[in-house]
Scaffold this active site. Structure first.
Site, short mmCIF file in Angstrom:
data_model
loop_
_atom_site.label_atom_id
_atom_site.label_comp_id
_atom_site.label_asym_id
_atom_site.label_seq_id
_atom_site.Cartn_x
_atom_site.Cartn_y
_atom_site.Cartn_z
N HIS A 59 0.86 -1.17 0.00
CA HIS A 59 0.00 0.00 0.00
C HIS A 59 0.90 1.23 0.00
O HIS A 59 1.78 1.30 0.85
CB HIS A 59 -0.66 0.05 1.38
CG HIS A 59 -2.10 -0.14 1.37
ND1 HIS A 59 -2.78 -0.45 2.51
CD2 HIS A 59 -3.02 -0.03 0.39
CE1 HIS A 59 -4.06 -0.55 2.23
NE2 HIS A 59 -4.21 -0.31 0.96
N ASP A 62 1.27 2.66 3.54
CA ASP A 62 1.91 1.87 4.61
C ASP A 62 3.43 1.90 4.53
O ASP A 62 4.10 1.49 5.47
CB ASP A 62 1.52 0.39 4.50
CG ASP A 62 0.10 0.13 4.90
OD1 ASP A 62 -0.45 0.93 5.68
OD2 ASP A 62 -0.46 -0.87 4.43
N ASP A 268 -11.81 -10.11 8.37
CA ASP A 268 -10.40 -10.34 8.04
C ASP A 268 -9.73 -11.33 8.99
O ASP A 268 -8.58 -11.14 9.41
CB ASP A 268 -9.61 -9.01 8.03
CG ASP A 268 -9.76 -8.27 6.71
OD1 ASP A 268 -10.13 -8.91 5.70
OD2 ASP A 268 -9.52 -7.05 6.68
C1 GLT Z 1 -7.57 -2.43 2.41
C2 GLT Z 1 -8.67 -3.42 2.14
C3 GLT Z 1 -8.21 -4.58 1.36
C4 GLT Z 1 -7.63 -4.22 0.03
C5 GLT Z 1 -6.42 -3.36 0.12
C6 GLT Z 1 -5.86 -3.08 -1.25
S1 GLT Z 1 -6.76 -1.95 0.97
O1 GLT Z 1 -6.64 -2.90 3.30
O2 GLT Z 1 -9.21 -3.85 3.37
O3 GLT Z 1 -9.22 -5.51 1.19
O4 GLT Z 1 -7.24 -5.40 -0.59
O5 GLT Z 1 -6.40 -1.97 -1.87
#
Ligand code: GLT
Ligand code: MN
Length: 405
Positions: A59, A62, A268
């Protein structure tokens, strides 16, 4: 110390990548502070190198390369040099580079879909700069995740115009790739909501629709990276269908992978974490095993917030790799299993069981198609003879996943 099953890890590590943000994540969430030590980009790259992960994605924001907080482009040079040195030393290459189009207050009402041409211009500039940076780092892809392009109040932006603005920006980005002769390709990442109430590029289907709005020469330069289970799963959509559609359309650029309970916020979680991940994840692995053997799998998730120790990040990398290895092994074994083969037989066949080729001789094809004139009788006989055996297959999937097949 956990004794990871290294055979599983080794079977997949060569095809994997990690978003650098996975490892920089210190566990802060909207309700609580960080639980892990602050890390720099170099710490993350070195860990991946140490564990033998061959790729990382960056990113701009980052890694100290956010053009929106730097005085000018020249200020990026020294940082690019530092990162390249660390990547080289660690034996890790950049897989994807992505411009952050969601963090700065500038894009609070959209980036390339903003009603303000000045904002759209700055967002486009950042997109093109990301293409330059990707080329500089030797990355294969630039991902555009337009996370702030969406709405809570739809009266603000005309939804037709919003999609036309995306297409405008994408066309210019594609023309730029061609003009520069870049090897980099563009990937769109969909997500239905969060941080916006509704995000325009919501699903895999939306991203494909947007690509379909581009001229043919541009379409070839753009693919889609779905984030499974998270982004489709957040909307309760079927992840196996999403990946199947992309593979059939020739548009799967690479995969973002993680764990997610359907219809929740973007969790996530590491791959396979969560009470309802097992079957969906298995089906994704099945699609990859059957149809996308070369597809790079990038983990886009983060360590659980419960994990605050010094080894949390290493454990995170290892459990993801091991879990992917396990699911790929399960998928491959399932495809080879005699009982499964016996039931599925020629299930993947296409066509209509008609000898004439409709593309070469439509008249002959239609003649054959219409030859069976015994309508109702045939419906009954075919229906009675058909035996899809879905229940039997589900039983085999369960037995296989739980180790009794
Ligand atoms: C962000 C998002 C991810 C994406 C990233 C790339 S940005 O962290 O949550 O799902 O893949 O743009
Ligand atoms: Mn992602």
């Amino acid at each position: 110390m956990v004794a990871y099953k290294m055979d599983l890890v080794k079977s997949v590590i060569g095809r994997t990548s990690f978003g650098i943000w996975d490892l920089l994540n210190a566990g802060a969430d909207p309700f609580g502070a960080a639980v892990r030590a602050k890390w720099e980009a170099e710490d993350a790259i070195r860990l991946l190198g140490k564990l033998g992960v061959p790729r990382v994605s960056l990113h701009d924001i980052d890694v100290g390369l956010d053009p929106w907080v730097l005085p000018n482009e020249g200020a990026m040079r020294p940082r690019v040099g530092e990162l390249k040195a660390c990547l080289k030393e660690s034996g890790v290459r950049v897989w994807m580079y992505t411009p952050c189009l969601f963090h700065n207050p500038l894009v609070r009402a959209g980036s390339v879909t903003s009603n303000d041409a000045r904002v759209r211009r700055m967002a486009l500039r950042k997109m093109l700069l990301a293409l330059d940076m990707a080329e500089e780092f030797g990355a294969s892809w630039v991902t555009f995740w337009w996370g702030r392009d969406g709405a809570e109040v739809d009266a603000l932006i005309d939804s037709r115009v919003a999609f036309e603005r995306f297409a405008d920006a994408l066309r210019i980005a594609c023309a730029y790739v061609r003009k520069r002769g870049c090897k980099v390709r563009i990937s769109i990442e969909p997500k239905p909501n969060e941080p916006r109430g509704d995000i325009y590029t919501a699903t895999v289907g939306t991203a494909l629709g947007l690509i379909g709005m581009l001229p043919a020469e541009d379409r070839d330069l753009v693919g889609v990276n779905p984030e499974l289970l998270q982004h489709e799963g957040m909307a309760g959509l079927n992840c196996y269908h999403a990946i199947g559609l992309l593979i059939a359309a020739g548009k799967l650029s690479f995969l973002h992978l993680g764990g997610q309970t359907p219809l929740r916020y973007d969790q996530d979680h590491p791959f396979l974490v969560g009470n309802s991940c097992l079957k969906s994840s298995f089906y994704i692995a099945l699609a990859v095993a059957k149809h996308a053997p070369d597809c790079v799998v990038e983990f886009d998730c983060h360590p659980l917030r419960t994990e605050a120790g010094d080894d949390a990040r290493e454990e995170f990398v290892m459990v993801n790799l091991e879990a992917l290895g396990l699911m790929m092994e399960k998928a491959q074994a399932f495809l080879k299993h005699p009982q499964v083969k016996e039931i599925l037989g020629e299930a993947d066949s296409r066509g209509f069981g008609i000898a004439a080729d409709p593309d070469k001789n439509l008249d002959a094809f239609l003649k054959e198609l219409r030859a069976e004139t015994d309508y109702a009788e045939r419906v009954n006989s075919v229906s009675a003879a058909a035996n899809p055996r879905a229940q039997a297959l589900d039983r085999l999937v369960n037995m296989h996943l739980l180790g009794r097949l």
